[in-house]
Design a protein around this motif. Structure first.
Motif, PDB file in Angstrom:
ATOM      1  N   GLU A   1       2.137   1.831  -3.412  1.00 31.26           N
ATOM      2  CA  GLU A   1       1.018   2.305  -4.241  1.00 31.26           C
ATOM      3  C   GLU A   1       0.767   3.797  -3.993  1.00 31.26           C
ATOM      4  O   GLU A   1       0.522   4.568  -4.928  1.00 31.26           O
ATOM      5  N   LEU A   2       0.854   4.194  -2.721  1.00 28.77           N
ATOM      6  CA  LEU A   2       0.653   5.601  -2.364  1.00 28.77           C
ATOM      7  C   LEU A   2       1.723   6.487  -2.995  1.00 28.77           C
ATOM      8  O   LEU A   2       1.445   7.598  -3.452  1.00 28.77           O
TER       9      LEU A   2
ATOM     10  N   GLU B   1       3.215   6.023  -5.794  1.00 24.45           N
ATOM     11  CA  GLU B   1       2.857   6.208  -7.216  1.00 24.45           C
ATOM     12  C   GLU B   1       1.687   7.188  -7.364  1.00 24.45           C
ATOM     13  O   GLU B   1       1.702   8.069  -8.225  1.00 24.45           O
ATOM     14  N   LEU B   2       0.691   7.036  -6.492  1.00 25.25           N
ATOM     15  CA  LEU B   2      -0.480   7.920  -6.560  1.00 25.25           C
ATOM     16  C   LEU B   2      -0.098   9.377  -6.311  1.00 25.25           C
ATOM     17  O   LEU B   2      -0.637  10.291  -6.947  1.00 25.25           O
ATOM     18  N   LEU B   3       0.853   9.591  -5.395  1.00 23.18           N
ATOM     19  CA  LEU B   3       1.241  10.955  -5.037  1.00 23.18           C
ATOM     20  C   LEU B   3       2.020  11.658  -6.151  1.00 23.18           C
ATOM     21  O   LEU B   3       2.219  12.871  -6.085  1.00 23.18           O
ATOM     22  N   SER B   4       2.485  10.897  -7.118  1.00 28.91           N
ATOM     23  CA  SER B   4       3.162  11.532  -8.261  1.00 28.91           C
ATOM     24  C   SER B   4       2.230  11.606  -9.489  1.00 28.91           C
ATOM     25  O   SER B   4       2.638  12.035 -10.564  1.00 28.91           O
ATOM     26  N   ASP B   5       0.984  11.190  -9.306  1.00 32.20           N
ATOM     27  CA  ASP B   5      -0.014  11.227 -10.380  1.00 32.20           C
ATOM     28  C   ASP B   5      -0.551  12.663 -10.525  1.00 32.20           C
ATOM     29  O   ASP B   5      -1.053  13.239  -9.544  1.00 32.20           O
TER      30      ASP B   5
ATOM     31  N   LEU C   1      -3.992  11.419   0.982  1.00 33.29           N
ATOM     32  CA  LEU C   1      -3.025  10.365   0.653  1.00 33.29           C
ATOM     33  C   LEU C   1      -1.659  10.627   1.298  1.00 33.29           C
ATOM     34  O   LEU C   1      -0.983   9.696   1.731  1.00 33.29           O
TER      35      LEU C   1
ATOM     36  N   ARG D   1      -7.558  15.368  -1.959  1.00 36.62           N
ATOM     37  CA  ARG D   1      -7.095  13.990  -2.186  1.00 36.62           C
ATOM     38  C   ARG D   1      -5.600  13.888  -1.893  1.00 36.62           C
ATOM     39  O   ARG D   1      -5.138  12.929  -1.271  1.00 36.62           O
TER      40      ARG D   1
ATOM     41  N   GLU E   1       0.266   8.119   3.761  1.00 36.43           N
ATOM     42  CA  GLU E   1       1.646   7.693   3.512  1.00 36.43           C
ATOM     43  C   GLU E   1       2.519   7.958   4.743  1.00 36.43           C
ATOM     44  O   GLU E   1       3.304   7.103   5.170  1.00 36.43           O
TER      45      GLU E   1
ATOM     46  N   VAL F   1      -3.927  13.442  -9.022  1.00 37.97           N
ATOM     47  CA  VAL F   1      -3.965  13.540  -7.556  1.00 37.97           C
ATOM     48  C   VAL F   1      -3.374  14.878  -7.109  1.00 37.97           C
ATOM     49  O   VAL F   1      -3.910  15.559  -6.231  1.00 37.97           O
TER      50      VAL F   1
ATOM     51  N   ARG G   1       0.846  -1.205   0.000  1.00 40.54           N
ATOM     52  CA  ARG G   1       0.000   0.000   0.000  1.00 40.54           C
ATOM     53  C   ARG G   1       0.885   1.260   0.000  1.00 40.54           C
ATOM     54  O   ARG G   1       0.579   2.235  -0.697  1.00 40.54           O
TER      55      ARG G   1
END
Length: 358
Positions: free
Chosen positions: A16-17, A19-23, A36, A32, A40, A26, A13
């Motif tokens: 995954e976070l 990766e999401l934080l560099s999206d 996140l 959001r 993290e 997001v 997880r």
């Protein structure tokens, strides 16, 4: 083992976070992103401990292979390192158990704290002021923001009651154990015979309620506007700026008059009311878990005497964990870490024992 499956899931997880934080999607959504980032940050220590544990395990395996290789020089080096790694492995295993304990969902919240002089008249009110100062200094040392929302003072400088808000990182996680009756033993300044008096003040710590957690409908609210009373200069009684909010379903009443603006008083009163209502329903919902709450370190029963501050002996005793410290002067100066760390450790150890005993 189940705990290692859980730890692996936490690490997955965490990645995954990352990766999401560099999206970009997001990053452009502030709420959001904050949510996140917070998640993290809450997993970081667990993941770094687990990763170090895996490194240590690999090191132990490598050293055991070197020991079995038949090379005396390599075996001597491996033997020395192996002892250190095995010791570190035990420490990490213990740490991971604590890190994987269920967390209190309120731990990262700001708090509203209420302090009241209880038994002991003026002396209890003065002691309430001492406690207020102690928490204010502790908050400063933690880098938190401390704001007095309302105060009812006595003529000699104490507090009949005072409500304050403390905001910052993980405030509730550190101050939640402060709810209860605090007892002081000292010679009051008015005492000519030098006799030690005992007085008490009560402290209530409540996690700040967020709007999503408690909604107060207009039909459940009575709002009274009235003139401020007491000290305050020329504006007192000229404008009706004081606000009293009554939550009809629970009977909880909050009055606020410290600000000159009715709007500001109403905002503060609503913040305190929402928190008290949230706290009321949370305690009601937990009543079926009374036994469990009694085994914790006293975030439940607010009439419980939790601590004694003895001035003649410069001594503070926390009755829940049997801790006595001869540093009353330093504790009143906001140096609360020793007590709070001991309470957190005791609580975690109790929870761990409860989990292990099924």
């Amino acid at each position: 083992m189940e705990i290692f499956d859980q730890l692996q899931a936490v690490e997955d997880r965490y990645e995954e976070l990352g990766e999401l934080l560099s999206d970009p999607a997001v990053i452009s959504d502030t709420n959001r992103l904050m949510e996140l980032s917070k998640e993290e940050a809450s997993l970081r220590e667990t993941v770094s401990t687990y990763r170090r544990y895996k490194e240590v395990e690999k090191g132990i395996k490598d050293d055991e292979e070197m020991l079995a290789s038949g090379d005396d020089e390599l075996a001597e080096l491996a033997k020395e390192e192996l002892n250190e790694l095995k010791s570190e492995k035990e420490t990490l295993e213990e740490k991971m158990k604590f890190l994987m304990l269920p967390t209190d969902p309120n731990d990262d919240k700001n708090i509203i704290m209420e302090i009241r002089g209880a038994a002991g008249g003026d002396e209890a009110a003065l002691f309430a002021g001492d406690l207020l100062s102690m928490y204010q200094k502790y908050a400063e040392k933690q880098g938190w923001t401390f704001e007095i929302l309302s105060a009812n003072t006595t003529d000699i400088g104490g507090y009949k009651e005072v409500t304050c808000m403390i905001t910052g990182n993980n405030v509730y996680s550190k101050l939640k154990y402060e709810s209860g009756a605090h007892r002081v033993q000292r010679v009051p300044s008015t005492e000519s015979q030098g006799r030690v008096h005992t007085s008490t003040a009560t402290v209530v710590v409540m996690p700040e309620a967020e709007d999503v957690e408690v909604e107060i409908e207009d039909k459940d609210l009575r709002i009274d506007i009235y003139h401020s009373s007491g000290a305050g200069g020329q504006h007192v009684n000229k404008t009706a700026s004081a606000v009293r909010l009554t939550h009809l379903p629970t009977g909880i009443v909050v009055a606020m008059q410290d600000e000159r603006s009715q709007i500001k008083n109403r905002e503060k009163a609503m913040k305190v009311l929402k928190t008290r209502v949230y706290d009321y329903y949370a305690h009601e919902a937990q009543s079926e878990y009374d036994a469990e709450r009694k085994s914790a370190v006293g975030t439940g029963d607010r009439s419980e005497r939790i601590r004694t501050y003895n001035f003649p002996q410069n001594r503070v005793t926390d009755h829940r964990i049997g801790l006595t410290i001869q540093k009353l002067d330093r504790i009143l100066n906001g140096e609360l870490d020793e007590i709070i760390d001991a309470l957190i450790l005791y609580d975690q150890t109790s929870k761990l024992e409860a989990l292990q005993n099924g």
